[in-house]
Design a protein around this motif. Structure first.
Motif, PDB file in Angstrom:
ATOM      1  N   GLY A 144       7.453   4.709  -2.917  1.00 29.12           N
ATOM      2  CA  GLY A 144       7.176   4.267  -1.553  1.00 29.12           C
ATOM      3  C   GLY A 144       7.825   5.171  -0.526  1.00 29.12           C
ATOM      4  N   VAL A 145       8.397   4.579   0.493  1.00 29.29           N
ATOM      5  CA  VAL A 145       8.942   5.282   1.654  1.00 29.29           C
ATOM      6  C   VAL A 145      10.420   5.622   1.419  1.00 29.29           C
ATOM      7  CG1 VAL A 145       9.325   5.133   4.141  1.00 29.29           C
ATOM      8  CG2 VAL A 145       7.319   4.043   3.131  1.00 29.29           C
ATOM      9  N   GLY A 146      10.721   6.914   1.355  1.00 36.34           N
ATOM     10  CA  GLY A 146      12.067   7.381   1.047  1.00 36.34           C
ATOM     11  C   GLY A 146      13.176   6.857   1.947  1.00 36.34           C
ATOM     12  N   PRO A 147      13.028   6.899   3.272  1.00 38.19           N
ATOM     13  CA  PRO A 147      14.097   6.393   4.137  1.00 38.19           C
ATOM     14  C   PRO A 147      14.400   4.902   3.917  1.00 38.19           C
ATOM     15  CG  PRO A 147      12.663   7.826   5.379  1.00 38.19           C
ATOM     16  CD  PRO A 147      12.006   7.620   4.037  1.00 38.19           C
ATOM     17  N   ASP A 148      13.391   4.115   3.606  1.00 34.35           N
ATOM     18  CA  ASP A 148      13.624   2.704   3.303  1.00 34.35           C
ATOM     19  C   ASP A 148      14.465   2.568   2.038  1.00 34.35           C
ATOM     20  OD1 ASP A 148      12.038   2.194   5.484  1.00 34.35           O
ATOM     21  OD2 ASP A 148      10.444   1.168   4.381  1.00 34.35           O
ATOM     22  N   TYR A 149      14.201   3.420   1.069  1.00 32.77           N
ATOM     23  CA  TYR A 149      14.963   3.425  -0.178  1.00 32.77           C
ATOM     24  C   TYR A 149      16.433   3.725   0.082  1.00 32.77           C
ATOM     25  CZ  TYR A 149      16.498   5.271  -4.740  1.00 32.77           C
ATOM     26  OH  TYR A 149      17.170   5.528  -5.905  1.00 32.77           O
ATOM     27  N   ARG A 150      16.704   4.711   0.923  1.00 29.00           N
ATOM     28  CA  ARG A 150      18.095   5.067   1.204  1.00 29.00           C
ATOM     29  C   ARG A 150      18.843   3.918   1.873  1.00 29.00           C
ATOM     30  NH1 ARG A 150      15.503  10.032   2.194  1.00 29.00           N
ATOM     31  NH2 ARG A 150      15.463   9.733   4.445  1.00 29.00           N
ATOM     32  N   PHE A 161      11.230  -9.195 -10.859  1.00 27.62           N
ATOM     33  CA  PHE A 161      10.774  -9.521 -12.202  1.00 27.62           C
ATOM     34  C   PHE A 161      11.577  -8.722 -13.209  1.00 27.62           C
ATOM     35  CE2 PHE A 161       7.329  -8.971  -9.150  1.00 27.62           C
ATOM     36  CZ  PHE A 161       6.801 -10.247  -9.075  1.00 27.62           C
ATOM     37  N   GLY A 162      11.873  -9.324 -14.338  1.00 27.61           N
ATOM     38  CA  GLY A 162      12.483  -8.608 -15.445  1.00 27.61           C
ATOM     39  C   GLY A 162      11.396  -8.015 -16.333  1.00 27.61           C
ATOM     40  N   TRP A 163      11.647  -6.806 -16.863  1.00 28.28           N
ATOM     41  CA  TRP A 163      10.658  -6.116 -17.691  1.00 28.28           C
ATOM     42  C   TRP A 163      11.324  -5.492 -18.898  1.00 28.28           C
ATOM     43  CZ3 TRP A 163       5.524  -6.151 -16.542  1.00 28.28           C
ATOM     44  CH2 TRP A 163       5.137  -6.448 -15.234  1.00 28.28           C
ATOM     45  N   LYS A 164      10.531  -5.255 -19.933  1.00 28.60           N
ATOM     46  CA  LYS A 164      10.953  -4.403 -21.050  1.00 28.60           C
ATOM     47  C   LYS A 164      10.528  -2.974 -20.754  1.00 28.60           C
ATOM     48  CE  LYS A 164      10.941  -7.999 -24.475  1.00 28.60           C
ATOM     49  NZ  LYS A 164      10.378  -8.552 -25.700  1.00 28.60           N
ATOM     50  N   ALA A 165       9.389  -2.821 -20.079  1.00 31.55           N
ATOM     51  CA  ALA A 165       8.909  -1.502 -19.633  1.00 31.55           C
ATOM     52  C   ALA A 165       7.916  -1.729 -18.505  1.00 31.55           C
ATOM     53  CB  ALA A 165       8.243  -0.756 -20.778  1.00 31.55           C
ATOM     54  N   THR A 166       7.953  -0.860 -17.504  1.00 34.02           N
ATOM     55  CA  THR A 166       7.015  -0.977 -16.385  1.00 34.02           C
ATOM     56  C   THR A 166       6.936   0.346 -15.625  1.00 34.02           C
ATOM     57  OG1 THR A 166       6.352  -2.334 -14.485  1.00 34.02           O
ATOM     58  CG2 THR A 166       8.693  -1.798 -14.673  1.00 34.02           C
ATOM     59  N   ALA A 167       5.926   0.449 -14.773  1.00 32.68           N
ATOM     60  CA  ALA A 167       5.745   1.620 -13.911  1.00 32.68           C
ATOM     61  C   ALA A 167       5.277   1.142 -12.544  1.00 32.68           C
ATOM     62  CB  ALA A 167       4.735   2.587 -14.503  1.00 32.68           C
ATOM     63  N   ILE A 168       5.665   1.882 -11.512  1.00 30.14           N
ATOM     64  CA  ILE A 168       5.235   1.590 -10.145  1.00 30.14           C
ATOM     65  C   ILE A 168       4.724   2.874  -9.520  1.00 30.14           C
ATOM     66  CG2 ILE A 168       6.687  -0.423  -9.754  1.00 30.14           C
ATOM     67  CD1 ILE A 168       8.763   1.360  -8.427  1.00 30.14           C
ATOM     68  N   GLY A 169       3.933   2.763  -8.462  1.00 25.32           N
ATOM     69  CA  GLY A 169       3.386   3.935  -7.782  1.00 25.32           C
ATOM     70  C   GLY A 169       2.035   4.320  -8.346  1.00 25.32           C
ATOM     71  N   LYS A 170       1.615   5.548  -8.014  1.00 22.99           N
ATOM     72  CA  LYS A 170       0.303   6.051  -8.473  1.00 22.99           C
ATOM     73  C   LYS A 170       0.338   6.369  -9.943  1.00 22.99           C
ATOM     74  CE  LYS A 170      -1.363   8.318  -4.348  1.00 22.99           C
ATOM     75  NZ  LYS A 170      -1.763   9.550  -3.738  1.00 22.99           N
ATOM     76  N   ASN A 205       0.830  -1.209   0.000  1.00 21.91           N
ATOM     77  CA  ASN A 205       0.000   0.000   0.000  1.00 21.91           C
ATOM     78  C   ASN A 205       0.863   1.258   0.000  1.00 21.91           C
ATOM     79  OD1 ASN A 205      -2.423  -1.366  -0.094  1.00 21.91           O
ATOM     80  ND2 ASN A 205      -2.701  -1.356   2.124  1.00 21.91           N
ATOM     81  N   ALA A 206       1.981   1.233   0.719  1.00 17.45           N
ATOM     82  CA  ALA A 206       2.896   2.379   0.723  1.00 17.45           C
ATOM     83  C   ALA A 206       3.448   2.609  -0.677  1.00 17.45           C
ATOM     84  CB  ALA A 206       4.029   2.154   1.720  1.00 17.45           C
ATOM     85  N   VAL A 207       3.751   1.528  -1.382  1.00 17.13           N
ATOM     86  CA  VAL A 207       4.247   1.644  -2.755  1.00 17.13           C
ATOM     87  C   VAL A 207       3.150   2.195  -3.665  1.00 17.13           C
ATOM     88  CG1 VAL A 207       5.038   0.343  -4.762  1.00 17.13           C
ATOM     89  CG2 VAL A 207       5.955  -0.176  -2.491  1.00 17.13           C
ATOM     90  N   ALA A 208       1.946   1.653  -3.534  1.00 11.01           N
ATOM     91  CA  ALA A 208       0.838   2.087  -4.381  1.00 11.01           C
ATOM     92  C   ALA A 208       0.504   3.566  -4.171  1.00 11.01           C
ATOM     93  CB  ALA A 208      -0.396   1.235  -4.108  1.00 11.01           C
ATOM     94  N   ASN A 209       0.746   4.079  -2.969  1.00 11.17           N
ATOM     95  CA  ASN A 209       0.481   5.488  -2.678  1.00 11.17           C
ATOM     96  C   ASN A 209       1.675   6.387  -2.969  1.00 11.17           C
ATOM     97  OD1 ASN A 209      -2.179   5.086  -1.838  1.00 11.17           O
ATOM     98  ND2 ASN A 209      -1.488   4.460   0.191  1.00 11.17           N
ATOM     99  N   GLY A 210       2.797   5.797  -3.393  1.00 12.46           N
ATOM    100  CA  GLY A 210       4.000   6.569  -3.686  1.00 12.46           C
ATOM    101  C   GLY A 210       3.938   7.239  -5.044  1.00 12.46           C
TER     102      GLY A 210
END
Length: 166
Positions: free
Chosen positions: A78-84, A157-166, A27-32
């Motif tokens: 998603g959550v910036g501090p987790d990314y860092r 997963f491997g992709w040719k093109a994709t998007a994440i977040g809102k 949900n945090a990712v989906a709202n990012g």
């Protein structure tokens, strides 16, 4: 008794068979913010939306696209501090690989080690899953550009093109 009774533990499944801590991370990712990647024949493009909740935020200090090695980079939703935290761990892993083999860590191996870290946080006590999905772009050992998505559960997963977040 609702599903909230199952959300206190990482390893307790709800009545519907879900790990709620993973659902919260997703949900945090989906709202990012939106991040996207496109793999071409000669490289990979990763991009993201960089909006701020306040006009007082210093935009130059917020980095959503990070170089991990000379041939790879991360972008997140998603959550910036987790990314860092994940970027720092990936850089350490890449540096250890370089010290041992004297070559840049291929992006496929970088993805596997990062996904392994993310998966460990889904089952270890005292921590929570990372609230972030990554798009990892780079060149593999064979010189082919690759694009991967890594989810909070540690699945990739491997992709040719994709998007994440809102």
């Amino acid at each position: 008794m609702g599903d909230s009774a199952y959300s206190f533990s990482l390893t307790t499944f709800s009545r519907t068979g879900k790990l709620l801590q993973i659902e919260y991370a997703l949900n945090a990712v989906a709202n990012g913010r939106t991040a996207l990647g496109i793999a071409a024949t000669d490289g990979v493009v990763i991009a993201t939306d960089k909006k701020f909740s306040s006009a007082l935020v210093e935009g130059e200090d917020v980095r959503k696209v990070e170089k991990v090695t000379d041939g790879s980079g991360f972008v997140y939703s998603g959550v910036g501090p987790d990314y860092r935290v994940l970027v720092r761990k990936a850089r350490k892993s890449a540096q250890a690989y370089f010290r041992e083999y004297r070559e840049t860590k291929p992006v496929g191996q970088l993805v596997k080690s990062t996904a392994s870290v993310m998966q460990e946080y889904t089952q270890s006590g005292g921590v929570r899953p990372f609230g972030v999905s990554l798009l990892v772009a780079g060149m593999d050992g064979d010189g082919v550009p690759r694009l991967f998505q890594v989810d909070p559960s540690g699945a990739y997963f491997g992709w040719k093109a994709t998007a994440i977040g809102k």
